[in-house]
Design a protein around this motif. Structure first.
Motif, PDB file in Angstrom:
ATOM      1  N   ALA A 139       0.579  -1.267  -0.354  1.00 40.77           N
ATOM      2  CA  ALA A 139      -0.166  -0.237  -0.129  1.00 40.77           C
ATOM      3  C   ALA A 139       0.351   1.420   0.299  1.00 40.77           C
ATOM      4  O   ALA A 139       1.293   2.606  -0.686  1.00 40.77           O
ATOM      5  CB  ALA A 139      -0.518   0.127   1.172  1.00 40.77           C
ATOM      6  N   ALA A 140       2.242   1.071   0.653  1.00 41.14           N
ATOM      7  CA  ALA A 140       2.793   2.092   1.189  1.00 41.14           C
ATOM      8  C   ALA A 140       3.324   2.956  -0.537  1.00 41.14           C
ATOM      9  O   ALA A 140       3.342   3.716  -0.707  1.00 41.14           O
ATOM     10  CB  ALA A 140       3.953   1.808   1.839  1.00 41.14           C
ATOM     11  N   ALA A 141       4.298   1.165  -1.170  1.00 39.17           N
ATOM     12  CA  ALA A 141       5.001   1.105  -2.878  1.00 39.17           C
ATOM     13  C   ALA A 141       3.623   2.053  -3.614  1.00 39.17           C
ATOM     14  O   ALA A 141       3.849   2.923  -4.215  1.00 39.17           O
ATOM     15  CB  ALA A 141       5.304   0.232  -2.708  1.00 39.17           C
ATOM     16  N   ARG A 142       2.798   1.637  -3.497  1.00 39.46           N
ATOM     17  CA  ARG A 142       1.514   2.323  -4.261  1.00 39.46           C
ATOM     18  C   ARG A 142       1.401   3.703  -4.300  1.00 39.46           C
ATOM     19  O   ARG A 142       1.043   4.274  -5.975  1.00 39.46           O
ATOM     20  CB  ARG A 142      -0.211   1.769  -4.154  1.00 39.46           C
ATOM     21  CG  ARG A 142       0.486   0.174  -5.065  1.00 39.46           C
ATOM     22  CD  ARG A 142      -1.354  -0.585  -4.881  1.00 39.46           C
ATOM     23  NE  ARG A 142      -1.806  -0.028  -3.887  1.00 39.46           N
ATOM     24  CZ  ARG A 142      -2.538  -1.624  -2.530  1.00 39.46           C
ATOM     25  NH1 ARG A 142      -1.661  -2.922  -2.803  1.00 39.46           N
ATOM     26  NH2 ARG A 142      -2.742  -0.844  -1.443  1.00 39.46           N
ATOM     27  N   GLU A 145       4.205   5.565  -5.302  1.00 42.61           N
ATOM     28  CA  GLU A 145       4.339   5.506  -6.887  1.00 42.61           C
ATOM     29  C   GLU A 145       3.638   5.731  -7.735  1.00 42.61           C
ATOM     30  O   GLU A 145       3.423   6.556  -8.938  1.00 42.61           O
ATOM     31  CB  GLU A 145       4.361   3.855  -7.395  1.00 42.61           C
ATOM     32  CG  GLU A 145       4.788   3.556  -8.970  1.00 42.61           C
ATOM     33  CD  GLU A 145       4.815   2.184  -9.641  1.00 42.61           C
ATOM     34  OE1 GLU A 145       3.792   1.492  -9.494  1.00 42.61           O
ATOM     35  OE2 GLU A 145       5.777   1.626  -8.937  1.00 42.61           O
ATOM     36  N   ALA A 146       2.318   6.116  -7.275  1.00 38.76           N
ATOM     37  CA  ALA A 146       1.360   7.332  -7.513  1.00 38.76           C
ATOM     38  C   ALA A 146       1.056   7.970  -7.337  1.00 38.76           C
ATOM     39  O   ALA A 146      -0.189   9.464  -8.171  1.00 38.76           O
ATOM     40  CB  ALA A 146      -0.267   7.104  -7.090  1.00 38.76           C
ATOM     41  N   GLY A 147       2.204   9.110  -7.089  1.00 36.01           N
ATOM     42  CA  GLY A 147       2.658  10.620  -6.581  1.00 36.01           C
ATOM     43  C   GLY A 147       3.028  10.419  -5.332  1.00 36.01           C
ATOM     44  O   GLY A 147       3.787  12.098  -5.306  1.00 36.01           O
ATOM     45  N   GLY A 148       3.467  10.024  -4.417  1.00 33.57           N
ATOM     46  CA  GLY A 148       3.431  10.354  -3.769  1.00 33.57           C
ATOM     47  C   GLY A 148       5.620  10.770  -3.952  1.00 33.57           C
ATOM     48  O   GLY A 148       6.401  10.461  -2.763  1.00 33.57           O
ATOM     49  N   MET A 149       6.077  10.218  -4.484  1.00 32.50           N
ATOM     50  CA  MET A 149       7.369  10.226  -4.792  1.00 32.50           C
ATOM     51  C   MET A 149       7.904  11.990  -4.631  1.00 32.50           C
ATOM     52  O   MET A 149       7.213  12.775  -4.836  1.00 32.50           O
ATOM     53  CB  MET A 149       7.948   9.656  -5.998  1.00 32.50           C
ATOM     54  CG  MET A 149       7.904   8.432  -5.469  1.00 32.50           C
ATOM     55  SD  MET A 149       7.946   6.969  -7.185  1.00 32.50           S
ATOM     56  CE  MET A 149       6.869   7.626  -8.412  1.00 32.50           C
ATOM     57  N   ALA A 156      16.304   7.595  -8.247  1.00 34.17           N
ATOM     58  CA  ALA A 156      15.783   7.999  -7.406  1.00 34.17           C
ATOM     59  C   ALA A 156      13.856   8.395  -7.081  1.00 34.17           C
ATOM     60  O   ALA A 156      13.588   7.605  -5.965  1.00 34.17           O
ATOM     61  CB  ALA A 156      16.124   9.692  -7.433  1.00 34.17           C
ATOM     62  N   ALA A 157      13.344   7.174  -7.737  1.00 36.91           N
ATOM     63  CA  ALA A 157      11.983   7.727  -8.032  1.00 36.91           C
ATOM     64  C   ALA A 157      12.341   6.280  -7.511  1.00 36.91           C
ATOM     65  O   ALA A 157      10.574   5.823  -6.632  1.00 36.91           O
ATOM     66  CB  ALA A 157      11.416   7.352  -9.466  1.00 36.91           C
ATOM     67  N   ARG A 158      12.297   5.144  -7.986  1.00 44.31           N
ATOM     68  CA  ARG A 158      12.482   3.491  -7.639  1.00 44.31           C
ATOM     69  C   ARG A 158      13.055   3.242  -6.186  1.00 44.31           C
ATOM     70  O   ARG A 158      12.516   2.872  -5.272  1.00 44.31           O
ATOM     71  CB  ARG A 158      13.345   2.985  -8.606  1.00 44.31           C
ATOM     72  CG  ARG A 158      13.293   3.004 -10.127  1.00 44.31           C
ATOM     73  CD  ARG A 158      13.649   1.512 -10.516  1.00 44.31           C
ATOM     74  NE  ARG A 158      14.626   1.308 -10.789  1.00 44.31           N
ATOM     75  CZ  ARG A 158      14.883   2.600 -11.947  1.00 44.31           C
ATOM     76  NH1 ARG A 158      14.422   3.015 -12.927  1.00 44.31           N
ATOM     77  NH2 ARG A 158      16.961   2.359 -12.093  1.00 44.31           N
ATOM     78  N   LEU A 159      13.749   4.150  -5.689  1.00 43.45           N
ATOM     79  CA  LEU A 159      14.746   3.911  -4.368  1.00 43.45           C
ATOM     80  C   LEU A 159      13.488   4.735  -3.712  1.00 43.45           C
ATOM     81  O   LEU A 159      12.826   4.628  -2.439  1.00 43.45           O
ATOM     82  CB  LEU A 159      15.704   5.077  -4.048  1.00 43.45           C
ATOM     83  CG  LEU A 159      17.195   4.316  -4.693  1.00 43.45           C
ATOM     84  CD1 LEU A 159      18.700   4.955  -4.869  1.00 43.45           C
ATOM     85  CD2 LEU A 159      17.253   3.405  -4.038  1.00 43.45           C
ATOM     86  N   SER A 160      12.601   5.494  -4.237  1.00 38.31           N
ATOM     87  CA  SER A 160      11.201   5.988  -2.988  1.00 38.31           C
ATOM     88  C   SER A 160      10.644   5.472  -3.051  1.00 38.31           C
ATOM     89  O   SER A 160       9.996   5.940  -2.046  1.00 38.31           O
ATOM     90  CB  SER A 160      11.007   7.569  -3.377  1.00 38.31           C
ATOM     91  OG  SER A 160      10.215   8.250  -2.608  1.00 38.31           O
ATOM     92  N   THR A 161      10.091   4.800  -3.731  1.00 47.01           N
ATOM     93  CA  THR A 161       8.808   3.804  -3.489  1.00 47.01           C
ATOM     94  C   THR A 161      10.215   2.295  -2.964  1.00 47.01           C
ATOM     95  O   THR A 161       8.711   1.984  -2.515  1.00 47.01           O
ATOM     96  CB  THR A 161       8.859   2.646  -4.731  1.00 47.01           C
ATOM     97  OG1 THR A 161       8.548   4.024  -6.286  1.00 47.01           O
ATOM     98  CG2 THR A 161       8.036   1.912  -5.631  1.00 47.01           C
ATOM     99  N   THR A 162      10.776   1.703  -3.006  1.00 42.71           N
ATOM    100  CA  THR A 162      11.190   0.853  -2.693  1.00 42.71           C
ATOM    101  C   THR A 162      11.295   1.592  -0.463  1.00 42.71           C
ATOM    102  O   THR A 162      11.046   1.074  -0.001  1.00 42.71           O
ATOM    103  CB  THR A 162      12.858   0.493  -2.908  1.00 42.71           C
ATOM    104  OG1 THR A 162      12.490   0.447  -3.890  1.00 42.71           O
ATOM    105  CG2 THR A 162      12.748  -1.107  -1.433  1.00 42.71           C
ATOM    106  N   ASP A 163      11.731   2.518  -0.343  1.00 41.63           N
ATOM    107  CA  ASP A 163      11.663   3.237   0.850  1.00 41.63           C
ATOM    108  C   ASP A 163      10.023   3.543   0.976  1.00 41.63           C
ATOM    109  O   ASP A 163      10.368   2.859   3.049  1.00 41.63           O
ATOM    110  CB  ASP A 163      11.900   4.375   0.890  1.00 41.63           C
ATOM    111  CG  ASP A 163      14.314   4.575   1.232  1.00 41.63           C
ATOM    112  OD1 ASP A 163      14.641   2.927   0.797  1.00 41.63           O
ATOM    113  OD2 ASP A 163      14.948   5.861   0.489  1.00 41.63           O
ATOM    114  N   ALA A 164       9.371   3.713   0.690  1.00 38.66           N
ATOM    115  CA  ALA A 164       8.234   3.810   1.727  1.00 38.66           C
ATOM    116  C   ALA A 164       7.793   2.703   1.833  1.00 38.66           C
ATOM    117  O   ALA A 164       6.843   2.399   2.531  1.00 38.66           O
ATOM    118  CB  ALA A 164       6.842   4.262   0.216  1.00 38.66           C
TER     119      ALA A 164
END
Length: 592
Positions: A139-142, A145-149, A156-164
């Motif tokens: 849920a956090a990754a979705r 990926e939907a705009g929380g990055m 950098a965006a991929r890392l943000s998704t993983t960190d979420a």
């Protein structure tokens, strides 16, 4: 379309290797708080061993293997080598992730698929477990990926998704103490959820290293810390914390996911290792209540993908329902898309897991499915008997005897359909949870001896010391188990002398057998010539109880009052196997 994040071969290699190291370092800590579904103290070990098999498969892959191929190899190895409830669920989570990633889904979608497939694999999911952590991570990754990055698309965006995802899993782990009664009573977090936090953090570390051009082979990926007080509190790490404006803890203690609010109940709790059965639930199948005589049964099922009786997608559901009728903690994982790749699409693989007080009924399920495929790696262990200084692994083809041996503390590799191999016994030994493992098995099945710490690249306890004692038959196994228990209870015996003491008893055993009508004469012949300590009788199922009682009485009479042990084999037939152990003159000298 954006390149799927998990198809970078360097990321996959670094991820599984780092996850294996992280779980190796944290396994004891996680084991100590394992109270659900069974307080058997092995969740960390089981998750570590499952990921270690995945890492070994990736390490053995050709250097030019792509990320998709490496993921499939990792998922296949994890499925085959999954240990325990937590390891089986983790393997299915990895399988779901692999299926989604290799078809091109983004990381957030792949995490969602992984969470859903893992939950579907469990017959009666409970809240606050690894399943909840997986869903929270997805849920956090979705959301990310939907705009929380923050920042442009790309690494950098991929890392943000993983960190979420890491943050979501960690928050779920911190909440878990309040989700289930055994966790609340013990005042601890869910062990499986904490293990998943480490797996996700290892992925974040691997992705970060790839983005920075760092090679995992250089050893430049630092340790992945479990910065959580498993008694139910967020814990600062290495003194590098500060209070944020919202009261959250920040700094290195927050891990790759950044700042997180402190979690857990108000006030401290003393750690408890109470068994969940001490606080029974209304529905033990759903909530994990386990009887004191429960054993764990696991087996692999392999079938042709083109079999007409069940579609591959229906096999897991049908097998799960069958096992749910005979036990609890039912998990069935695998399927047609089991990560094998195009070279093995004709075969489908499932791993089954159940806790049961009726092993015969559970083995009946395995036998029925053996008529529809191939059943292998059948293992049985008792849930309430922790390993001693020495664990013991045995093999037998006698199902009733398997239950008795397991209740005596053995990990039993059962010859039910596909005969076990030396590799199966090694796998059982590695998962036994003790620094030293005695293997009682026929010569043909004996693994090579393994010294303490051998192959320990992933951690100091990666491989236990494995010592062989050749046990040609079931009576030898029973005698060896009895000798091990007596030796460990002897204060004069040092650990180094255990194999010799057990080996002397097994080697000195006098054995025979035949139809029940001939057993009296055979026993008389075997006891002649020296005082006898123990006579063991292993009758098959077709030998009447009255006949067994007469045989036991005659054995006691002719052996001058020696202990007579009777254990049913659970096999059809009218034979009785006999083992006669001469009386030892002195415990230090071995059998006379």
């Amino acid at each position: 379309m954006q390149q799927p994040e998990l198809l970078d071969a360097s990321v996959v290699r670094a991820w599984v290797s780092t996850a294996a190291r992280a779980l190796a370092e944290a396994r004891a800590e996680i084991d100590r708080v394992n109270v659900f579904p069974v307080a058997d103290g092995d969740t960390g070990t089981n998750m570590y061993l499952t990921i270690r098999d995945a890492a070994a498969a990736v390490h053995a892959a050709p250097a030019d293997a792509g990320g998709a191929r490496l993921l499939r190899l990792a998922a296949r190895a994890a499925l085959r080598g999954a240990r325990g409830n937590s390891g089986v669920i983790l393997s299915e989570w990895l399988r779901g992730l692999t299926v989604a990633a290799t078809r091109g889904d983004s990381l957030a979608i792949a995490l969602d698929v992984a969470a859903r497939t893992a939950r579907h694999a469990v017959a009666h999911p409970a809240p606050g477990t690894i399943l909840t952590a997986a869903e929270s991570a997805a849920a956090a990754a979705r959301h990310a990926e939907a705009g929380g990055m923050v920042g442009p698309a790309g690494a950098a965006a991929r890392l943000s998704t993983t960190d979420a995802a890491c943050r979501g899993a960690r928050e779920a782990a911190l909440r878990s103490v309040g989700a289930l009664e055994p966790l609340r009573v013990a005042g601890v977090l869910d062990a499986g959820a904490c293990g998943l936090v480490l797996v996700l953090r290892s992925l974040a570390a691997a992705q970060r290293a790839a983005a920075e051009g760092v090679s995992e082979a250089d050893g430049s990926i630092g340790p992945v810390l479990l910065d959580i007080d498993l008694r139910g509190h967020a814990a600062p790490s290495a003194g590098e914390t500060a209070e944020g404006d919202d009261g959250s803890r920040t700094g290195r203690g927050a891990g790759p996911g950044g700042a997180l609010p402190a979690g857990g109940p108000e006030g401290g709790h003393e750690r408890s290792h109470g068994h969940p059965h001490e606080h029974p639930h209304e529905h033990p199948h759903e909530h994990g209540g386990v009887a004191t005589d429960d054993v764990e049964l696991m087996f692999l099922l392999e079938r042709s993908a083109s079999a007409a009786d069940f579609s591959p997608g229906a096999v897991a559901d049908a097998l799960r329902a069958d096992l749910d009728d005979v036990g609890s903690s039912v998990v069935v994982v695998g399927g047609a898309e089991d990560g094998t790749g195009a070279d093995d699409v004709e075969r489908s693989l499932w791993q089954a897991h159940v806790h049961t007080a009726d092993l015969d009924a559970a083995l009946g399920v395995a036998r029925r499915w053996a008529s529809r495929g191939a059943v292998s790696r059948v293992s049985v262990r008792h849930l309430a008997v922790p390993p001693d200084r020495w664990a013991v692994v045995v093999t037998t083809a006698a199902p009733a005897l398997a239950a008795e041996l397991a209740r005596g503390g053995a990990v039993v590799v059962l010859d039910l359909d596909v005969p076990p191999t030396a590799a199966d016994l090694v796998a059982a030994a590695v998962g036994a949870g003790a620094p030293r493992v005695l293997v009682l098995a026929p010569e043909a099945l004996q693994p090579d001896p393994v010294g303490p710490g051998a192959g320990a690249a992933d951690g100091p306890e990666a491989t236990p010391e494995i010592v062989r004692v050749v046990a040609p038959g079931d009576v030898h196994v029973v005698a060896g188990m009895s000798a091990l228990a007596a030796t460990l209870d002897d204060p004069r015996e040092q650990d180094a002398g255990v194999p010799d003491a057990v080996g002397a008893v097994v080697a000195g055993l006098r054995v025979g057998g035949g139809p029940a009508v001939t057993v009296g004469a055979i026993v008389k012949r075997l006891v002649a010539g020296s005082p006898i300590a123990i006579v063991t009788l292993l009758p098959d199922d077709d030998v009447p109880d009255a006949t067994v009682e007469v045989l036991a009485s005659r054995a006691a009479a002719v052996s001058d009052g020696a202990d007579v042990v009777v254990m049913r084999t659970g096999r059809p037939g009218d034979h009785v196997a006999i083992g006669v152990e001469p009386l030892a003159v002195d415990a230090a000298e071995g059998p006379a």
